[in-house]
Design a protein around this motif. Structure first.
Motif, mmCIF file in Angstrom:
data_model
loop_
_atom_site.group_PDB
_atom_site.id
_atom_site.type_symbol
_atom_site.label_atom_id
_atom_site.label_comp_id
_atom_site.label_asym_id
_atom_site.label_seq_id
_atom_site.Cartn_x
_atom_site.Cartn_y
_atom_site.Cartn_z
ATOM 1 N N GLY A 2 33.628 80.849 -2.474
ATOM 2 C CA GLY A 2 34.162 80.670 -1.137
ATOM 3 C C GLY A 2 33.400 81.385 -0.058
ATOM 4 N N ASN A 3 32.069 81.613 -0.204
ATOM 5 C CA ASN A 3 31.306 82.317 0.812
ATOM 6 C C ASN A 3 31.269 81.532 2.104
ATOM 7 O OD1 ASN A 3 30.700 84.450 -0.856
ATOM 8 N ND2 ASN A 3 28.851 83.495 -1.666
ATOM 9 N N LEU A 4 31.116 80.216 2.012
ATOM 10 C CA LEU A 4 31.091 79.388 3.217
ATOM 11 C C LEU A 4 32.412 79.475 3.963
ATOM 12 C CD1 LEU A 4 29.326 76.170 1.848
ATOM 13 C CD2 LEU A 4 28.381 77.797 3.477
ATOM 14 N N LYS A 5 33.506 79.413 3.210
ATOM 15 C CA LYS A 5 34.835 79.490 3.818
ATOM 16 C C LYS A 5 35.053 80.853 4.470
ATOM 17 C CE LYS A 5 39.673 78.494 2.791
ATOM 18 N NZ LYS A 5 40.633 78.124 1.741
ATOM 19 N N ASP A 6 34.618 81.906 3.815
ATOM 20 C CA ASP A 6 34.772 83.259 4.360
ATOM 21 C C ASP A 6 33.977 83.411 5.650
ATOM 22 O OD1 ASP A 6 36.385 83.893 2.252
ATOM 23 O OD2 ASP A 6 34.808 84.881 1.087
ATOM 24 N N ASP A 7 32.750 82.882 5.665
ATOM 25 C CA ASP A 7 31.921 82.960 6.876
ATOM 26 C C ASP A 7 32.587 82.207 8.025
ATOM 27 O OD1 ASP A 7 30.047 84.431 5.555
ATOM 28 O OD2 ASP A 7 28.725 82.727 5.104
ATOM 29 N N LYS A 8 33.141 81.035 7.690
ATOM 30 C CA LYS A 8 33.812 80.242 8.717
ATOM 31 C C LYS A 8 35.009 80.986 9.291
ATOM 32 C CE LYS A 8 36.864 76.392 9.358
ATOM 33 N NZ LYS A 8 37.821 75.518 8.690
ATOM 34 N N GLN A 9 35.834 81.567 8.419
ATOM 35 C CA GLN A 9 37.019 82.288 8.877
ATOM 36 C C GLN A 9 36.631 83.485 9.751
ATOM 37 O OE1 GLN A 9 40.136 81.536 8.711
ATOM 38 N NE2 GLN A 9 39.888 79.720 7.437
ATOM 39 N N ARG A 10 35.542 84.149 9.380
ATOM 40 C CA ARG A 10 35.094 85.301 10.167
ATOM 41 C C ARG A 10 34.667 84.875 11.573
ATOM 42 N NH1 ARG A 10 32.264 87.217 6.595
ATOM 43 N NH2 ARG A 10 30.256 86.263 7.081
ATOM 44 N N LYS A 11 33.924 83.772 11.654
ATOM 45 C CA LYS A 11 33.462 83.304 12.961
ATOM 46 C C LYS A 11 34.614 82.782 13.806
ATOM 47 C CE LYS A 11 28.848 82.212 11.242
ATOM 48 N NZ LYS A 11 27.905 81.149 10.836
ATOM 49 N N ILE A 12 35.548 82.068 13.160
ATOM 50 C CA ILE A 12 36.736 81.597 13.881
ATOM 51 C C ILE A 12 37.539 82.784 14.404
ATOM 52 C CG2 ILE A 12 39.004 80.517 13.570
ATOM 53 C CD1 ILE A 12 37.687 78.396 11.883
ATOM 54 N N GLY A 13 37.639 83.832 13.573
ATOM 55 C CA GLY A 13 38.358 85.030 13.994
ATOM 56 C C GLY A 13 37.760 85.636 15.245
ATOM 57 N N GLU A 14 36.424 85.625 15.345
ATOM 58 C CA GLU A 14 35.758 86.170 16.535
ATOM 59 C C GLU A 14 36.053 85.309 17.765
ATOM 60 O OE1 GLU A 14 31.705 86.237 15.340
ATOM 61 O OE2 GLU A 14 31.952 87.918 13.937
ATOM 62 N N ILE A 15 35.982 83.970 17.574
ATOM 63 C CA ILE A 15 36.264 83.058 18.698
ATOM 64 C C ILE A 15 37.705 83.205 19.167
ATOM 65 C CG2 ILE A 15 36.462 80.619 19.349
ATOM 66 C CD1 ILE A 15 34.158 80.072 17.352
ATOM 67 N N VAL A 16 38.629 83.230 18.207
ATOM 68 C CA VAL A 16 40.053 83.336 18.528
ATOM 69 C C VAL A 16 40.348 84.639 19.271
ATOM 70 C CG1 VAL A 16 42.317 83.710 17.467
ATOM 71 C CG2 VAL A 16 40.897 81.803 16.724
ATOM 72 N N SER A 17 39.694 85.710 18.865
ATOM 73 C CA SER A 17 39.904 86.995 19.539
ATOM 74 C C SER A 17 39.509 86.911 21.005
ATOM 75 C CB SER A 17 39.087 88.096 18.846
ATOM 76 O OG SER A 17 39.531 88.284 17.523
ATOM 77 N N ILE A 18 38.407 86.238 21.282
ATOM 78 C CA ILE A 18 37.957 86.094 22.668
ATOM 79 C C ILE A 18 38.933 85.235 23.460
ATOM 80 C CG2 ILE A 18 36.129 85.138 24.129
ATOM 81 C CD1 ILE A 18 34.168 85.869 21.862
ATOM 82 N N VAL A 19 39.409 84.129 22.856
ATOM 83 C CA VAL A 19 40.365 83.244 23.531
ATOM 84 C C VAL A 19 41.654 84.001 23.851
ATOM 85 C CG1 VAL A 19 41.796 81.175 23.272
ATOM 86 C CG2 VAL A 19 39.423 81.145 22.498
ATOM 87 N N LYS A 20 42.126 84.794 22.901
ATOM 88 C CA LYS A 20 43.355 85.569 23.125
ATOM 89 C C LYS A 20 43.139 86.634 24.188
ATOM 90 C CE LYS A 20 45.249 84.797 18.498
ATOM 91 N NZ LYS A 20 45.524 85.364 17.160
ATOM 92 N N LEU A 21 41.945 87.205 24.212
ATOM 93 C CA LEU A 21 41.625 88.192 25.248
ATOM 94 C C LEU A 21 41.687 87.552 26.627
ATOM 95 C CD1 LEU A 21 40.468 90.910 26.253
ATOM 96 C CD2 LEU A 21 38.194 90.044 25.691
ATOM 97 N N VAL A 22 41.102 86.357 26.751
ATOM 98 C CA VAL A 22 41.122 85.646 28.034
ATOM 99 C C VAL A 22 42.559 85.306 28.442
ATOM 100 C CG1 VAL A 22 40.441 83.513 29.210
ATOM 101 C CG2 VAL A 22 38.801 84.716 27.746
ATOM 102 N N SER A 23 43.376 84.866 27.471
ATOM 103 C CA SER A 23 44.763 84.510 27.791
ATOM 104 C C SER A 23 45.547 85.716 28.283
ATOM 105 C CB SER A 23 45.449 83.896 26.572
ATOM 106 O OG SER A 23 45.685 84.872 25.568
ATOM 107 N N LEU A 24 45.276 86.878 27.706
ATOM 108 C CA LEU A 24 45.961 88.094 28.151
ATOM 109 C C LEU A 24 45.513 88.515 29.541
ATOM 110 C CD1 LEU A 24 45.956 90.120 24.801
ATOM 111 C CD2 LEU A 24 47.942 89.185 25.976
ATOM 112 N N LEU A 25 44.243 88.297 29.843
ATOM 113 C CA LEU A 25 43.752 88.620 31.182
ATOM 114 C C LEU A 25 44.418 87.723 32.222
ATOM 115 C CD1 LEU A 25 39.940 89.157 30.477
ATOM 116 C CD2 LEU A 25 41.643 90.896 31.074
ATOM 117 N N PHE A 26 44.535 86.422 31.907
ATOM 118 C CA PHE A 26 45.249 85.508 32.809
ATOM 119 C C PHE A 26 46.697 85.941 32.988
ATOM 120 C CE2 PHE A 26 41.860 82.281 32.094
ATOM 121 C CZ PHE A 26 41.646 81.931 33.412
ATOM 122 N N SER A 27 47.315 86.364 31.864
ATOM 123 C CA SER A 27 48.704 86.825 31.929
ATOM 124 C C SER A 27 48.817 88.063 32.800
ATOM 125 C CB SER A 27 49.221 87.144 30.525
ATOM 126 O OG SER A 27 49.143 86.016 29.688
ATOM 127 N N GLY A 28 47.826 88.942 32.690
ATOM 128 C CA GLY A 28 47.828 90.153 33.511
ATOM 129 C C GLY A 28 47.758 89.829 34.987
#
Length: 564
Positions: A2-28
């Protein structure tokens, strides 16, 4: 795995973190606009403390979400739970933001898009659609509840119907894309992990899976059985029927294997005509039962041209071992299963053999204070086998021959044990012989030969501290003596050589003749039989030679041994 799957999840996690950061800034921004709405310059100071707290809360939220969005920090089995909690928290948070920023008139309803996108990316279409429907239901319900009475057209409801459509149309195609990508990754993993011919897992996946399963087994103190399977006389089948027909045999056996084991078992093609199966949480008795059923199933399957095989059928031999009872780690587990397979191939083939070490038997007869020494001796013998590549399997073969000859000579149990233990350890002194001498590909010089001859003396030195091994010391010391007195180290002759030593000498010499040596051409079984006949009465005890030749002839006819 599952190395490919793990790499994908890690990259998605980074993207999602940025999206959530932006949403919190808008909320602020929405919170600050609410607190300072209609506030004069004089009143700004009175609101500064509240504003400061809001900003601090937002920053803390950002830090919390950023920290826990990293998949690598969370155990795999808790990821879905953490992501579900995050989704609920964000939905609640956005609802609060919308209430503070104007309820049904709020222009912050688009914030739900952020959580719809992140939940779809992380958990797929189903979760994304659920979040989209919840978000749509909330904003539409809010419009209906907070709408102005007696107004014929609710413009907020009309606008939010479009926004709800945007929510659903965001989750649907994005979720479909995530599904396609996951299927593509599974396909790539299949290509990387599967054997193209049989459809089973390949050699690489086998070792990856073995490492993971052994790690889990070690933590949970559970059993792991291993089964190694080899097709009997497969080279003969290929030579007679061609490699295309041989491939068909491999495919058919692969199909049988795939449909003979449980979901959690790892069934792989290890290489060539050899297959390896890992059986988690499986006892030795269960593994033997499965192996016997598998062996019988393959034997009963018809293969084109099998009537020309030495056995008249396409058959398999199977070796079994188990962790932790017979192996301390993955390396020992595989090696012990391989030793059991070797024994199954030697004894008539088309059979199942479970690993049984001579040294394990010896431990039963050994005082507790010497158990560690016995274990060390076992390690030394493994080192010797690795060090002297041309005699790999020599010890196992000598032990097998010794068992057969002991039965033919009707030795009592005590003498039989001594002979077998001596056969197992007769070359232990080679641990002190330089690798360059052991593996030299030309005849030894006089000096090198003198060094080699010391291995019998060295062997006695190694085992002399173990009381229960003292009786086998003569076997180790004198297994190179000759019946005519021209052997070493003590030039013993005739009946002065202990009887068990005379037996071991015949067996050891026969296997040396029929094994690959760096400086000596390997003899066929018939050539070796002729040679020990010729040396009968000079190098070997004649009576023992006669009995051993009977064993070899019976073995050729009944035990599946064929000329190399």
């Amino acid at each position: 795995m599952g190395n490919l799957k793990d790499d994908k999840q890690r990259k998605i996690g980074e993207i999602v973190s940025i999206v959530k950061l932006v949403s919190l800034l808008f909320s602020g921004i929405a919170f600050l606009r609410h607190f300072f709405n209609g506030t004069s310059i004089e009143e700004v100071t009175s609101y500064s403390f509240i504003s400061f707290l809001v900003v601090i809360l937002i920053l803390l939220s950002i830090y919390f979400i950023w920290s826990f969005s990293n998949v690598e920090k969370i155990s795999y089995k808790y990821i879905n739970i953490v992501q579900l909690i995050e989704n609920i928290a964000f939905i609640v948070f956005f609802i609060i933001v919308i209430f503070y920023s104007g309820k049904n008139t709020s222009d912050c309803k688009f914030l739900f898009l952020f959580i719809i996108i992140t939940s779809t990316l992380q958990q797929g279409m189903k979760q994304g659609m659920i979040v989209a429907f919840i978000s749509s239901a909330f904003i539409l319900a809010l419009d209906l509840i907070m709408g102005v009475p007696n107004v014929q057209v609710n413009k907020y409801f009309e606008n939010d119907l479009i926004l709800a459509g945007v929510f659903i149309l965001t989750a649907w195609p994005l979720g479909f894309y995530v599904k396609l990508e996951n299927e593509y990754i599974r396909k790539l993993e299949g290509l990387a992990n599967e054997d193209g011919l049989t459809g089973l897992y390949n050699h690489r996946f086998f070792y990856d899976a073995l490492g993971e399963i052994m790690e889990i087994s070690s933590k949970e103190n559970s059993l792991v059985s291993m089964m190694l399977l080899d097709i009997d006389y497969f080279k003969i089948y290929n030579d007679l029927n061609g490699h295309q027909m041989g491939d068909e045999v491999l495919r058919t056996i692969g199909f049988i294997l795939k449909n003979s084991f449980r979901k959690g078992d790892v069934v792989s093609r290890y290489g060539g005509e050899e297959f390896a199966i890992i059986l988690p949480n499986t006892s030795e008795a269960e593994a033997i039962k499965l192996a016997e059923e598998l062996r019988s199933k393959i034997e009963k399957t018809y293969f084109i041209g099998e009537e020309n095989q030495p056995n008249g059928k396409v058959t398999v031999s199977i070796g079994i071992s188990i962790y932790p009872e017979k192996a301390k780690n993955s390396i020992e587990l595989f090696k012990s299963a391989d030793d059991a397979l070797y024994r199954a191939k030697f004894f008539d083939k088309n059979r199942v053999e479970s690993y049984n070490s001579i040294l394990d038997e010896l431990k039963i007869d050994t005082e507790d204070e010497h158990i560690d020494i016995i274990t060390s001796i076992k390690t030394l013998i493994s080192v010797i086998n690795a060090k002297d590549k041309y005699t790999y399997g020599h010890v196992e073969r000598v032990v097998i021959y010794s068992r057969l000859l002991a039965d033919k000579l009707e030795l009592n149990e005590k003498n039989k044990k001594e002979l077998i233990y001596g056969a197992y350890m007769h070359d232990i002194g080679k641990i002190n012989i330089p690798k360059e001498i052991l593996n030299k590909n030309m005849p030894l010089t006089t000096e090198e030969w003198e060094i080699m001859k010391q291995h019998s003396v060295n062997g006695v030195e190694i085992i002399k501290s173990v009381e229960s091994l003292k009786e086998i010391a003569p076997l180790i010391l004198h297994h190179h003596e000759r019946y005519d007195g021209k052997g070493y180290p003590d030039n013993l002759y005739g009946d002065n050589i202990p009887y068990l030593v005379r037996i071991l000498t015949v067996v050891d010499s026969f296997d040396a003749m029929t094994s690959s040596r760096p400086y000596n051409k390997r003899k066929t079984y018939q050539e070796a039989v002729d040679e020990i006949k010729r040396c009968s009465g000079t190098q070997f005890d004649k009576d023992i030679v006669d009995s051993f030749i009977q064993v070899i002839m019976e073995s050729k006819n009944g035990l599946g041994i064929i000329n190399p």
